[in-house]
Design a protein around this motif. Structure first.
Motif, PDB file in Angstrom:
ATOM      1  N   LEU A   1     -18.156  32.670 -14.192  1.00 39.77           N
ATOM      2  CA  LEU A   1     -18.940  33.592 -14.311  1.00 39.77           C
ATOM      3  C   LEU A   1     -19.822  33.942 -13.609  1.00 39.77           C
ATOM      4  CD1 LEU A   1     -18.955  36.097 -14.349  1.00 39.77           C
ATOM      5  CD2 LEU A   1     -19.603  36.466 -16.781  1.00 39.77           C
ATOM      6  N   ALA A   2     -20.664  33.010 -14.011  1.00 40.79           N
ATOM      7  CA  ALA A   2     -22.211  32.223 -13.610  1.00 40.79           C
ATOM      8  C   ALA A   2     -22.094  31.352 -12.328  1.00 40.79           C
ATOM      9  CB  ALA A   2     -22.766  31.281 -14.460  1.00 40.79           C
ATOM     10  N   VAL A   3     -21.448  30.842 -12.152  1.00 39.32           N
ATOM     11  CA  VAL A   3     -21.200  30.499 -10.887  1.00 39.32           C
ATOM     12  C   VAL A   3     -20.521  31.516 -10.013  1.00 39.32           C
ATOM     13  CG1 VAL A   3     -20.257  28.082  -9.446  1.00 39.32           C
ATOM     14  CG2 VAL A   3     -20.705  28.213 -11.268  1.00 39.32           C
ATOM     15  N   ALA A   4     -19.707  32.318  -9.864  1.00 37.26           N
ATOM     16  CA  ALA A   4     -19.054  33.375  -8.945  1.00 37.26           C
ATOM     17  C   ALA A   4     -20.078  34.151  -8.314  1.00 37.26           C
ATOM     18  CB  ALA A   4     -17.877  33.862  -9.786  1.00 37.26           C
ATOM     19  N   LEU A   5     -21.347  34.785  -9.188  1.00 36.85           N
ATOM     20  CA  LEU A   5     -22.005  35.702  -9.138  1.00 36.85           C
ATOM     21  C   LEU A   5     -23.189  35.123  -8.147  1.00 36.85           C
ATOM     22  CD1 LEU A   5     -23.179  37.143 -12.634  1.00 36.85           C
ATOM     23  CD2 LEU A   5     -21.934  37.988 -10.667  1.00 36.85           C
ATOM     24  N   PRO A   6     -23.951  35.992  -7.732  1.00 37.00           N
ATOM     25  CA  PRO A   6     -24.619  35.308  -6.405  1.00 37.00           C
ATOM     26  C   PRO A   6     -25.772  34.519  -6.861  1.00 37.00           C
ATOM     27  CG  PRO A   6     -24.438  37.454  -6.444  1.00 37.00           C
ATOM     28  CD  PRO A   6     -23.844  37.587  -7.527  1.00 37.00           C
ATOM     29  N   ALA A   7     -26.229  33.653  -6.289  1.00 35.29           N
ATOM     30  CA  ALA A   7     -27.205  32.890  -6.986  1.00 35.29           C
ATOM     31  C   ALA A   7     -28.695  33.630  -6.786  1.00 35.29           C
ATOM     32  CB  ALA A   7     -28.145  31.544  -6.257  1.00 35.29           C
ATOM     33  N   ALA A   8     -29.481  33.791  -8.279  1.00 38.29           N
ATOM     34  CA  ALA A   8     -30.833  34.788  -7.740  1.00 38.29           C
ATOM     35  C   ALA A   8     -31.993  34.134  -8.457  1.00 38.29           C
ATOM     36  CB  ALA A   8     -29.878  36.129  -8.104  1.00 38.29           C
ATOM     37  N   ALA A   9     -32.994  34.947  -9.042  1.00 39.40           N
ATOM     38  CA  ALA A   9     -33.728  34.125  -9.784  1.00 39.40           C
ATOM     39  C   ALA A   9     -33.738  34.944 -10.955  1.00 39.40           C
ATOM     40  CB  ALA A   9     -35.354  35.437  -9.239  1.00 39.40           C
ATOM     41  N   PHE A  10     -32.938  35.389 -11.397  1.00 36.90           N
ATOM     42  CA  PHE A  10     -32.669  36.229 -12.664  1.00 36.90           C
ATOM     43  C   PHE A  10     -31.377  36.170 -13.208  1.00 36.90           C
ATOM     44  CE2 PHE A  10     -31.614  40.181 -15.826  1.00 36.90           C
ATOM     45  CZ  PHE A  10     -32.812  39.793 -15.991  1.00 36.90           C
ATOM     46  N   PRO A  11     -31.420  35.339 -14.075  1.00 38.83           N
ATOM     47  CA  PRO A  11     -29.995  34.679 -14.774  1.00 38.83           C
ATOM     48  C   PRO A  11     -28.921  35.929 -14.781  1.00 38.83           C
ATOM     49  CG  PRO A  11     -31.678  35.232 -16.761  1.00 38.83           C
ATOM     50  CD  PRO A  11     -32.905  35.331 -14.996  1.00 38.83           C
ATOM     51  N   TRP A  12     -28.386  36.711 -14.060  1.00 36.44           N
ATOM     52  CA  TRP A  12     -27.212  37.643 -14.017  1.00 36.44           C
ATOM     53  C   TRP A  12     -25.541  36.502 -14.976  1.00 36.44           C
ATOM     54  CZ3 TRP A  12     -28.982  42.003 -13.493  1.00 36.44           C
ATOM     55  CH2 TRP A  12     -30.565  42.648 -12.587  1.00 36.44           C
ATOM     56  N   GLY A  13     -25.750  35.554 -14.748  1.00 34.14           N
ATOM     57  CA  GLY A  13     -24.718  35.308 -15.660  1.00 34.14           C
ATOM     58  C   GLY A  13     -24.327  35.849 -16.812  1.00 34.14           C
ATOM     59  N   THR A  14     -25.447  34.927 -17.355  1.00 36.14           N
ATOM     60  CA  THR A  14     -26.187  34.987 -18.701  1.00 36.14           C
ATOM     61  C   THR A  14     -24.876  36.270 -19.455  1.00 36.14           C
ATOM     62  OG1 THR A  14     -26.591  32.793 -18.554  1.00 36.14           O
ATOM     63  CG2 THR A  14     -27.144  34.236 -20.659  1.00 36.14           C
ATOM     64  N   LEU A  15     -26.354  37.157 -18.658  1.00 38.54           N
ATOM     65  CA  LEU A  15     -26.380  38.883 -18.685  1.00 38.54           C
ATOM     66  C   LEU A  15     -25.500  38.960 -18.813  1.00 38.54           C
ATOM     67  CD1 LEU A  15     -27.798  40.757 -20.162  1.00 38.54           C
ATOM     68  CD2 LEU A  15     -28.469  41.860 -17.676  1.00 38.54           C
ATOM     69  N   ALA A  16     -23.779  39.225 -17.872  1.00 37.16           N
ATOM     70  CA  ALA A  16     -23.195  39.699 -17.809  1.00 37.16           C
ATOM     71  C   ALA A  16     -21.979  38.774 -19.001  1.00 37.16           C
ATOM     72  CB  ALA A  16     -22.011  39.090 -16.905  1.00 37.16           C
ATOM     73  N   ALA A  17     -22.183  38.020 -19.094  1.00 36.12           N
ATOM     74  CA  ALA A  17     -21.378  37.300 -20.424  1.00 36.12           C
ATOM     75  C   ALA A  17     -21.772  37.310 -21.496  1.00 36.12           C
ATOM     76  CB  ALA A  17     -21.141  35.535 -20.477  1.00 36.12           C
ATOM     77  N   ASN A  18     -22.901  37.660 -22.396  1.00 34.08           N
ATOM     78  CA  ASN A  18     -23.126  38.566 -22.936  1.00 34.08           C
ATOM     79  C   ASN A  18     -22.992  39.640 -23.472  1.00 34.08           C
ATOM     80  OD1 ASN A  18     -24.537  35.957 -23.684  1.00 34.08           O
ATOM     81  ND2 ASN A  18     -26.594  36.175 -24.002  1.00 34.08           N
ATOM     82  N   VAL A  19     -22.565  39.941 -22.680  1.00 32.22           N
ATOM     83  CA  VAL A  19     -23.035  41.587 -22.572  1.00 32.22           C
ATOM     84  C   VAL A  19     -21.107  42.208 -22.637  1.00 32.22           C
ATOM     85  CG1 VAL A  19     -22.592  44.407 -21.861  1.00 32.22           C
ATOM     86  CG2 VAL A  19     -24.832  42.500 -21.756  1.00 32.22           C
ATOM     87  N   LEU A  20     -20.072  42.044 -21.931  1.00 32.31           N
ATOM     88  CA  LEU A  20     -19.204  41.461 -21.946  1.00 32.31           C
ATOM     89  C   LEU A  20     -18.306  41.022 -23.539  1.00 32.31           C
ATOM     90  CD1 LEU A  20     -18.228  40.061 -18.197  1.00 32.31           C
ATOM     91  CD2 LEU A  20     -17.783  43.245 -19.116  1.00 32.31           C
ATOM     92  N   GLY A  21     -18.706  40.066 -23.290  1.00 34.19           N
ATOM     93  CA  GLY A  21     -18.535  39.532 -25.095  1.00 34.19           C
ATOM     94  C   GLY A  21     -19.247  40.503 -25.957  1.00 34.19           C
ATOM     95  N   SER A  22     -20.042  41.202 -26.005  1.00 28.02           N
ATOM     96  CA  SER A  22     -20.426  42.116 -27.437  1.00 28.02           C
ATOM     97  C   SER A  22     -19.790  42.992 -27.545  1.00 28.02           C
ATOM     98  CB  SER A  22     -22.285  41.769 -27.361  1.00 28.02           C
ATOM     99  OG  SER A  22     -22.824  40.835 -27.118  1.00 28.02           O
ATOM    100  N   PHE A  23     -19.188  43.621 -25.710  1.00 27.02           N
ATOM    101  CA  PHE A  23     -18.080  45.178 -25.821  1.00 27.02           C
ATOM    102  C   PHE A  23     -16.974  44.181 -26.362  1.00 27.02           C
ATOM    103  CE2 PHE A  23     -14.682  46.246 -24.025  1.00 27.02           C
ATOM    104  CZ  PHE A  23     -15.012  48.110 -24.164  1.00 27.02           C
ATOM    105  N   ALA A  24     -16.618  43.003 -26.454  1.00 29.47           N
ATOM    106  CA  ALA A  24     -15.152  42.774 -26.264  1.00 29.47           C
ATOM    107  C   ALA A  24     -15.164  42.273 -28.207  1.00 29.47           C
ATOM    108  CB  ALA A  24     -14.383  41.701 -25.954  1.00 29.47           C
ATOM    109  N   LEU A  25     -16.685  41.873 -28.822  1.00 30.25           N
ATOM    110  CA  LEU A  25     -16.414  41.713 -30.499  1.00 30.25           C
ATOM    111  C   LEU A  25     -16.177  42.482 -30.858  1.00 30.25           C
ATOM    112  CD1 LEU A  25     -16.192  39.081 -31.866  1.00 30.25           C
ATOM    113  CD2 LEU A  25     -18.564  39.381 -32.084  1.00 30.25           C
TER     114      LEU A  25
END
Lengths: 116, 137
Positions: free
Chosen positions: B40-64
Motif C-alpha cells: 500500500l505504501a509503495v503503491a501510493l504516489p511519493a509525497a511529503a505526507f505519509p499517506w500510506g501509514t495513515l491509510a493502513a491505520n484507518v483501514l485496519g482500525s475500521f476492520a478491527l
C-alpha cells in the motif's frame, strides 16, 4: 535481492508472533499495547538512525517493528475505554502512547548516535 | 486444522496441535498484514505526507472495529478467525512505530496534522466499523 514484499512479510511474521508471545491482548487493559508500541518505536528509532542495508530495514524496520507495534488495537481499546465511561483513562492512553513512542524514537536516535 | 468433532479426542498429538495452531494463524496473518502495508505504501504516489501509514491505520482500525463488534453482536466468526484476522493480520497491517518515526521527520505543522489525522480518523474508523457490524448483525 529478495522481493521486498517477502522481506517485509517475513519480518511481519516475527513481529506478530513476538507481540502475541509477549502477551498482548485486545481488551481494555492497555498497558500491554503501550509496551509493544513504545518498545517497537525505540527499536525502529535505532534502526533508522544507523547505516544499515536496505533489506535489513525492510525485514526489521517495516516488517518486524511495523507488525510488532499496532495502531488498530490501540484505537479500538481507546474507543472502548472512552465509551465505557473511563474517559480520563482513554485520553491518558492516547497521550501516553504518543509521548511514549515519540520519546522512544528520540531515545533510539540518541543511543544510535552515542554508540556510533 | 478443521473444526474438532464433537467431544473430540484431547490426546497428545491433537493437544500439541492446539498449542501450535494459534501461532501458525498469527504468523500467516502477520505475513500478509505487513506485506500488504508495504504494498500500500509503495503503491501510493511519493509525497511529503505519509499517506500510506495513515491509510493502513484507518483501514485496519475500521476492520478491527467491524470484526470485534461483529463478534459481540452476532458471534458468527470463530475464535480462529478473530486470531488470524485481528491479532495476526490487522495488528500487523496497522503500525504505531512507523507512524511515530514518520511524525518526527515532518515539519511541526505537518507533524501535528499527521497525529491529528491518524488519531481522529482511526477512532472514527473503529466507530464506523461498529456501525457496519450493527447493520449487518
Amino acid at each position: 535481492m529478495v522481493d521486498p514484499t517477502l522481506l517485509v512479510g517475513a519480518g511481519g511474521v516475527l513481529g506478530a508472533l513476538a507481540r502475541h508471545l509477549l502477551g498482548e491482548r485486545i481488551d481494555t487493559r492497555t498497558a500491554d499495547t503501550l509496551a509493544v508500541n513504545v518498545l517497537g518505536s525505540f527499536v525502529l528509532g535505532v534502526l533508522v538512525s544507523v547505516p544499515v542495508d536496505e533489506s535489513v530495514l525492510l525485514v526489521f524496520g517495516t516488517g518486524f517493528c511495523g507488525a510488532f507495534t499496532t495502531f488498530s488495537t490501540f484505537a479500538f481499546e481507546t474507543v472502548r475505554l472512552y465509551e465505557s465511561g473511563e474517559r480520563r483513562r482513554a485520553v491518558f492512553n492516547g497521550v501516553v502512547n504518543l509521548v511514549g513512542a515519540l520519546a522512544a524514537v528520540g531515545l533510539g536516535w540518541f543511543v544510535a548516535a552515542t554508540l556510533a | 486444522m478443521g473444526p474438532e468433532p464433537a467431544g473430540g479426542a484431547s490426546d497428545g498429538p491433537s493437544h500439541a496441535l492446539e498449542r501450535v495452531e494459534p501461532l501458525l494463524l498469527i504468523a500467516v496473518g502477520g505475513f500478509v498484514g505487513a506485506a500488504l502495508r508495504h504494498t500500500l505504501a509503495v503503491a501510493l504516489p511519493a509525497a511529503a505526507f505519509p499517506w500510506g501509514t495513515l491509510a493502513a491505520n484507518v483501514l485496519g482500525s475500521f476492520a478491527l472495529g467491524l470484526l470485534l463488534y461483529e463478534n459481540r453482536l452476532a458471534g458468527a466468526l470463530s475464535a480462529e478467525t478473530r486470531l488470524v484476522v485481528g491479532t495476526g493480520f490487522l495488528s500487523s497491517f496497522t503500525t504505531y512505530s512507523t507512524f511515530a518515526v514518520e511524525t518526527t521527520t515532518l515539519a511541526p505543522p505537518l507533524a501535528v496534522a499527521n497525529v491529528a489525522a491518524n488519531y481522529a480518523l482511526g477512532f472514527a474508523a473503529v466507530l464506523c466499523g461498529r456501525w457496519v457490524a450493527r447493520v449487518i448483525a
